[in-house]
Design an enzyme around this catalytic site. Sequence first.
Site, PDB file in Angstrom:
ATOM      1  N   CYS A  17       1.204  -1.236  -0.125  1.00 26.49           N
ATOM      2  CA  CYS A  17       0.294   0.522   0.369  1.00 26.49           C
ATOM      3  C   CYS A  17       1.053   0.957   0.047  1.00 26.49           C
ATOM      4  CB  CYS A  17      -0.606   0.310   0.799  1.00 26.49           C
ATOM      5  SG  CYS A  17      -2.107   1.204   1.500  1.00 26.49           S
ATOM      6  N   TRP A  28      -7.457  -7.310   5.637  1.00 24.54           N
ATOM      7  CA  TRP A  28      -5.937  -7.920   5.790  1.00 24.54           C
ATOM      8  C   TRP A  28      -6.079  -8.376   7.606  1.00 24.54           C
ATOM      9  CZ3 TRP A  28      -3.596  -5.658   1.985  1.00 24.54           C
ATOM     10  CH2 TRP A  28      -3.896  -4.495   2.063  1.00 24.54           C
ATOM     11  N   VAL A  77      -5.225   0.787   5.958  1.00 23.35           N
ATOM     12  CA  VAL A  77      -3.825   0.402   6.555  1.00 23.35           C
ATOM     13  C   VAL A  77      -3.208   1.883   5.688  1.00 23.35           C
ATOM     14  CG1 VAL A  77      -3.827  -1.901   6.817  1.00 23.35           C
ATOM     15  CG2 VAL A  77      -2.653  -0.768   4.597  1.00 23.35           C
ATOM     16  N   TYR A 102      -6.161   5.697  -9.260  1.00 24.14           N
ATOM     17  CA  TYR A 102      -7.054   5.174  -8.691  1.00 24.14           C
ATOM     18  C   TYR A 102      -7.981   5.741  -9.848  1.00 24.14           C
ATOM     19  CZ  TYR A 102      -4.207   2.689  -4.384  1.00 24.14           C
ATOM     20  OH  TYR A 102      -3.645   2.577  -4.191  1.00 24.14           O
TER      21      TYR A 102
END
Length: 355
Positions: free
Chosen positions: A66, A99, A134, A197
């Site tokens: 990430c 996650w 996260v 994105y």
Amino acid sequence: MSDTGTDSDTGTETTTESAGSDGNTSYGHKPFKRSRSHFADRITADGRDAWPVEPGRYRLVVSRACPWASRALVSRRLLGLEDALSLAVTDPIQDDRSWRFTLDPDDRDPVLGIRYLSEAYDARERDYPGGVSVPAIVDVPSGKLVTNDYQQITLDLATEWTALHRPGAPDLYPEPLRAEIDEVMDGIYRDINNGVYKAGFASTQEDYADACTALFARLDQVSARLADRRYLVGDTITEADIRLFTTLVRFDAVYHGHFKCNRNKLTEDPVLWAYVRDLYQTPGFGDTVDFDHIKRHYYQVHTGINPTGIVPLGPDLSGWTTPHHREQLGGRPFGDGTPPGPVREDERVTPIDQV
């Protein structure tokens, strides 16, 4: 992040892929919108949000895939907070509960004792409807999530955790330059960090074209800015460089092909390619990057836009360690400070030649 399930990786990530059995297949099939971090408490020197800075009390949870979480990884390394803020690394591949700690023995985080990051979210707020994202910081004694505010976490590490910084830690958010840093970061966030994105998860040709056009217009602007200066603001590394780096380092590996950001590769822009190699070769940057995690996450998790789950063999990563010659522009990477020490053995990443 937690983007109501519109975005996966840590960006998804930090807005993470939201938990849900159909979350991965939804990417690219509905409009993309990044939501604000729901848990925005701050850990501060004076503890004004009831979370005071204390060595060993908190655990930083990241995915190395990430870009939003990677900001925190870089900041933690540069500031020397490894002993003060412990680290949990999730599996780059998520399941329907998001996650998970399947890289650890017994598939359980050894400090928090949990199998899924969602358990820390549940400890803080039962039945929280948003995504599990996260970076996240968890209070170890209570097991509760403190914050998933990816925009604020690194700023607070730089300004509120100063009593725990290593000797020689750089000033990543110098007060005299904050207005300029904020302005630069705003455009980078809107068109580059978030822009990839918006292009990759676009559900219409028009949305994709708008996002891709804005992305490359901003990249061109940044390239021009960096043509005669080593760093984005001032003559040292700042928060602005960290935020740009974590997107650029993923560009050719995933955004160019997987997210269709393919007007050109990063390697085809001489300024940006030299700039990102300069940072990659600076202690605290490249030694936090795991291309194996990055590639497997994007290509295997985003099944809505890569239904086969096939991970490409390329690109060739050997160029990351070639000379960049950016030192000719001057600048002092750490200002009056010093580079961070060697990476801890338990935090080493997959070497490039093994990806």
